[in-house]
Design a protein around this motif. Structure first.
Motif, mmCIF file in Angstrom:
data_model
loop_
_atom_site.group_PDB
_atom_site.id
_atom_site.type_symbol
_atom_site.label_atom_id
_atom_site.label_comp_id
_atom_site.label_asym_id
_atom_site.label_seq_id
_atom_site.Cartn_x
_atom_site.Cartn_y
_atom_site.Cartn_z
ATOM 1 N N PRO A 47 0.827 -1.209 0.000
ATOM 2 C CA PRO A 47 0.000 0.000 0.000
ATOM 3 C C PRO A 47 0.863 1.261 0.000
ATOM 4 O O PRO A 47 1.846 1.363 0.744
ATOM 5 N N GLY A 48 0.510 2.203 -0.867
ATOM 6 C CA GLY A 48 1.266 3.438 -0.980
ATOM 7 C C GLY A 48 2.434 3.378 -1.947
ATOM 8 O O GLY A 48 3.052 4.406 -2.230
ATOM 9 N N ASN A 49 2.744 2.202 -2.484
ATOM 10 C CA ASN A 49 3.869 2.058 -3.407
ATOM 11 C C ASN A 49 3.392 2.025 -4.847
ATOM 12 O O ASN A 49 2.199 1.921 -5.127
ATOM 13 N N THR A 50 4.364 2.073 -5.758
ATOM 14 C CA THR A 50 4.058 2.064 -7.188
ATOM 15 C C THR A 50 4.828 0.961 -7.895
ATOM 16 O O THR A 50 5.841 0.463 -7.394
ATOM 17 N N GLU A 51 4.348 0.596 -9.064
ATOM 18 C CA GLU A 51 4.990 -0.402 -9.912
ATOM 19 C C GLU A 51 4.869 0.080 -11.358
ATOM 20 O O GLU A 51 3.890 0.719 -11.727
ATOM 21 N N HIS A 52 5.891 -0.202 -12.161
ATOM 22 C CA HIS A 52 5.899 0.255 -13.547
ATOM 23 C C HIS A 52 5.530 -0.900 -14.476
ATOM 24 O O HIS A 52 6.059 -1.999 -14.360
ATOM 25 N N LEU A 53 4.618 -0.626 -15.402
ATOM 26 C CA LEU A 53 4.178 -1.605 -16.390
ATOM 27 C C LEU A 53 4.436 -1.063 -17.789
ATOM 28 O O LEU A 53 4.557 0.149 -17.990
ATOM 29 N N SER A 54 4.506 -1.960 -18.744
ATOM 30 C CA SER A 54 4.646 -1.566 -20.143
ATOM 31 C C SER A 54 4.089 -2.671 -21.020
ATOM 32 O O SER A 54 3.961 -3.825 -20.600
ATOM 33 N N GLY A 55 3.752 -2.317 -22.244
ATOM 34 C CA GLY A 55 3.203 -3.277 -23.190
ATOM 35 C C GLY A 55 3.070 -2.651 -24.554
ATOM 36 O O GLY A 55 3.235 -1.430 -24.730
ATOM 37 N N PRO A 56 2.749 -3.460 -25.576
ATOM 38 C CA PRO A 56 2.626 -2.922 -26.938
ATOM 39 C C PRO A 56 1.291 -2.208 -27.152
ATOM 40 O O PRO A 56 0.253 -2.625 -26.631
ATOM 41 N N LEU A 57 1.346 -1.141 -27.915
ATOM 42 C CA LEU A 57 0.112 -0.470 -28.325
ATOM 43 C C LEU A 57 -0.524 -1.240 -29.471
ATOM 44 O O LEU A 57 0.176 -1.720 -30.364
ATOM 45 N N PRO A 58 -1.854 -1.384 -29.486
ATOM 46 C CA PRO A 58 -2.514 -2.029 -30.630
ATOM 47 C C PRO A 58 -2.202 -1.264 -31.912
ATOM 48 O O PRO A 58 -2.046 -0.034 -31.891
ATOM 49 N N PRO A 59 -2.110 -1.951 -33.047
ATOM 50 C CA PRO A 59 -1.754 -1.277 -34.298
ATOM 51 C C PRO A 59 -2.694 -0.129 -34.658
ATOM 52 O O PRO A 59 -2.266 0.870 -35.246
ATOM 53 N N ASP A 60 -3.987 -0.262 -34.345
ATOM 54 C CA ASP A 60 -4.948 0.764 -34.733
ATOM 55 C C ASP A 60 -5.057 1.891 -33.715
ATOM 56 O O ASP A 60 -5.738 2.898 -33.983
ATOM 57 N N ALA A 61 -4.422 1.754 -32.544
ATOM 58 C CA ALA A 61 -4.534 2.793 -31.518
ATOM 59 C C ALA A 61 -3.645 3.982 -31.862
ATOM 60 O O ALA A 61 -2.480 3.811 -32.224
ATOM 61 N N THR A 62 -4.193 5.184 -31.780
ATOM 62 C CA THR A 62 -3.425 6.381 -32.088
ATOM 63 C C THR A 62 -2.446 6.724 -30.966
ATOM 64 O O THR A 62 -1.327 7.137 -31.221
ATOM 65 N N ASP A 63 -2.874 6.576 -29.720
ATOM 66 C CA ASP A 63 -2.011 6.828 -28.565
ATOM 67 C C ASP A 63 -2.558 6.053 -27.373
ATOM 68 O O ASP A 63 -3.513 5.269 -27.502
ATOM 69 N N THR A 64 -1.967 6.282 -26.203
ATOM 70 C CA THR A 64 -2.355 5.521 -25.017
ATOM 71 C C THR A 64 -3.783 5.819 -24.558
ATOM 72 O O THR A 64 -4.411 4.978 -23.905
ATOM 73 N N SER A 65 -4.290 6.991 -24.909
ATOM 74 C CA SER A 65 -5.654 7.326 -24.493
ATOM 75 C C SER A 65 -6.693 6.459 -25.191
ATOM 76 O O SER A 65 -7.854 6.406 -24.764
ATOM 77 N N ALA A 66 -6.299 5.793 -26.269
ATOM 78 C CA ALA A 66 -7.238 4.948 -27.004
ATOM 79 C C ALA A 66 -7.445 3.599 -26.345
ATOM 80 O O ALA A 66 -8.340 2.836 -26.745
ATOM 81 N N LEU A 67 -6.655 3.270 -25.333
ATOM 82 C CA LEU A 67 -6.780 1.980 -24.667
ATOM 83 C C LEU A 67 -7.908 2.012 -23.638
ATOM 84 O O LEU A 67 -8.108 3.002 -22.934
ATOM 85 N N ASP A 68 -8.628 0.908 -23.566
ATOM 86 C CA ASP A 68 -9.669 0.732 -22.555
ATOM 87 C C ASP A 68 -9.050 -0.024 -21.378
ATOM 88 O O ASP A 68 -8.586 -1.148 -21.529
ATOM 89 N N VAL A 69 -9.014 0.632 -20.203
ATOM 90 C CA VAL A 69 -8.376 0.064 -19.022
ATOM 91 C C VAL A 69 -9.441 -0.291 -17.995
ATOM 92 O O VAL A 69 -10.286 0.534 -17.643
ATOM 93 N N ARG A 70 -9.379 -1.524 -17.509
ATOM 94 C CA ARG A 70 -10.330 -1.976 -16.488
ATOM 95 C C ARG A 70 -9.561 -2.604 -15.324
ATOM 96 O O ARG A 70 -8.689 -3.454 -15.529
ATOM 97 N N ILE A 71 -9.914 -2.169 -14.110
ATOM 98 C CA ILE A 71 -9.259 -2.655 -12.881
ATOM 99 C C ILE A 71 -10.352 -3.103 -11.917
ATOM 100 O O ILE A 71 -11.317 -2.367 -11.691
#
Length: 265
Positions: A47-71
């Motif tokens: 709790p209170g800490n952070t972790e860094h993630l990364s992955g490929p963007l879909p070919p049709d996505a213009t930028d990261t805002s185009a991704l649908d994120v669900r938690i």
């Protein structure tokens, strides 16, 4: 320091260096097994800490805002930070920061990222974030044996062991230099090269004319404990280096001690 103390010190440092190298190798093996068992998309966080993630963007996505994120965990959030080019293949990559709130409840959170324009059968990017209440419980749940027992990552343990091995190796080198200096004063030197020839076994060592040797002189070969192994006749002699020939049943190996104990014939 006396010859016996230098020998004991060199031997102890040598064993320590070998042991630390073995422990470093075990740490690397434990790190590999930990990564294999945990998987590339599973992370542990406090709790209170952070972790860094990364992955490929879909070919049709213009930028990261185009991704649908669900938690599925209310105490875990994901914030996109940058968009980069992949190092090996040049594909577009997203980078994000996962944060667990200070009051986040322990449990597993699943983060799913997908292209909203893709069909339902398209693959998604899924990550599992395990939130632990404290460092002790995080270490206890680790797949790494070293982390469960010692509370440090296996890579850190391997680095510490390697550092100690390097220091021990330096001590071995310094002790060897000091020992060689003592031996030179006593008219002794270490066999640093052996070569089989039709005439016999040729050995090379660090004694020469400066130490009273000359071609035709006879030297004795023994192990570090002083056990006699052979006698040899000097066939080549420089100022501080010589070669001698062992004929017959005598033997010698690297690290044996040559001394001019037998006078020249």
């Amino acid at each position: 320091m006396t010859e016996k103390r230098l020998l004991r010190l060199r031997g102890a440092c040598g064993w320590l260096a070998a042991l630390c190298c073995l422990c470093a190798a075990l740490g690397l093996a434990d790190s590999f097994l930990n990564s294999f068992r945990t998987g590339p998309n599973a992370f542990s966080i406090l709790p209170g800490n952070t972790e860094h993630l990364s992955g490929p963007l879909p070919p049709d996505a213009t930028d990261t805002s185009a991704l649908d994120v669900r938690i599925d965990h209310p105490g875990v959030t994901l914030t996109m930070t940058t968009q980069t080019q992949g190092f090996w293949f040049g594909n577009r990559m997203w980078q994000a920061e996962v944060k667990a709130a200070p009051d986040a409840k322990p449990g597993a959170a699943t983060i799913v990222l997908r292209d909203p324009k893709a069909d339902a059968a398209a693959p998604v990017q899924a990550f599992v974030i395990r939130v632990f209440p404290d460092q002790a419980s995080l270490d206890a749940a680790s797949n790494s044996y070293i982390r469960r027992v010692f509370g440090i990552t296996p890579l850190a343990a391997a680095a510490y062991c390697l550092a100690v091995a390097i220091l021990a190796g330096i001590c071995v080198y310094l002790a060897s230099r000091a020992l060689e200096a003592v031996w030179r004063k006593q008219g002794k030197a270490v066999v640093y090269m052996t070569k089989k020839t039709p005439e016999g076994l040729l050995i090379s060592f660090g004694l020469g004319t400066e130490h009273g040797l000359s071609p035709g002189a006879t030297v004795a070969v023994a192990d570090e404990s002083g056990l006699p192994l052979a006698t040899a006749a000097v066939v080549r002699c420089a100022a501080d280096d010589a070669s001698a020939l062992i004929v017959g049943d005598g033997t010698a190996s690297l690290g044996n001690i040559v001394s001019r104990l037998i006078p020249q014939a």
